[in-house]
Design a protein around this motif. Structure first.
Motif, short mmCIF file in Angstrom:
data_model
loop_
_atom_site.label_atom_id
_atom_site.label_comp_id
_atom_site.label_asym_id
_atom_site.label_seq_id
_atom_site.Cartn_x
_atom_site.Cartn_y
_atom_site.Cartn_z
N LEU A 32 -4.10 -36.46 6.22
CA LEU A 32 -3.22 -35.53 6.88
C LEU A 32 -2.75 -34.27 6.20
CD1 LEU A 32 -1.09 -38.03 9.05
CD2 LEU A 32 -3.13 -36.54 9.75
N VAL A 33 -2.20 -34.42 4.99
CA VAL A 33 -1.68 -33.48 4.14
C VAL A 33 -2.89 -32.33 3.93
CG1 VAL A 33 -0.44 -32.76 1.81
CG2 VAL A 33 0.39 -34.45 3.38
N ALA A 34 -3.89 -33.02 3.57
CA ALA A 34 -5.09 -32.19 2.96
C ALA A 34 -5.61 -31.45 4.54
CB ALA A 34 -6.21 -33.07 2.54
N GLY A 35 -5.36 -31.90 5.47
CA GLY A 35 -5.82 -31.24 6.69
C GLY A 35 -4.90 -30.14 6.96
N VAL A 36 -3.65 -30.12 6.71
CA VAL A 36 -2.59 -29.16 6.93
C VAL A 36 -2.85 -28.07 5.75
CG1 VAL A 36 -0.09 -28.81 6.74
CG2 VAL A 36 -0.80 -30.67 8.14
N VAL A 37 -3.18 -28.49 4.70
CA VAL A 37 -3.41 -27.55 3.70
C VAL A 37 -4.56 -26.70 4.04
CG1 VAL A 37 -3.96 -27.20 1.39
CG2 VAL A 37 -1.89 -28.89 1.95
N TYR A 38 -5.64 -27.43 4.21
CA TYR A 38 -6.87 -26.66 4.90
C TYR A 38 -6.54 -25.62 5.96
CZ TYR A 38 -11.44 -25.86 6.43
OH TYR A 38 -12.78 -25.02 6.87
#
Length: 92
Positions: A32-38
């Protein structure tokens, strides 16, 4: 300690130190955090985020390994796991 004993101890700790629910929650949070950062900064930022997570995870692993005397003593969040074939004398 032989290389085989070292390898078996590390493998046992890697596979048994974290409960399944914790591992699932951890990976959900990371994705989820990687998706938000992307969505916010792009693919390069995700790569940096994952490298930072890997560096912090590795650092925490070696810190806990040091404080627990190679996984033989309980310390902080880590509770000692008795390994297969390990005698009671190893606890002292």
């Amino acid at each position: 300690m032989t290389l085989k004993d070292f390898y078996n101890r590390e493998k046992h700790v890697a596979l048994n130190a974290q409960p399944r629910n914790f591992r699932i929650a951890k990976w959900i949070v990371i994705v989820l955090v990687a998706g938000v950062v992307y969505a916010w900064k792009g693919l390069a930022a995700v790569g940096i985020f994952l490298l930072v997570c890997a560096a912090l995870g590795t650092s925490l692993h070696f810190f806990l390994r040091w404080k627990t005397d190679a996984w033989t003593k309980s310390w902080g969040p880590y509770k000692r796991i008795r390994l297969d074939g390990e005698s009671l004398e190893a606890e002292t």
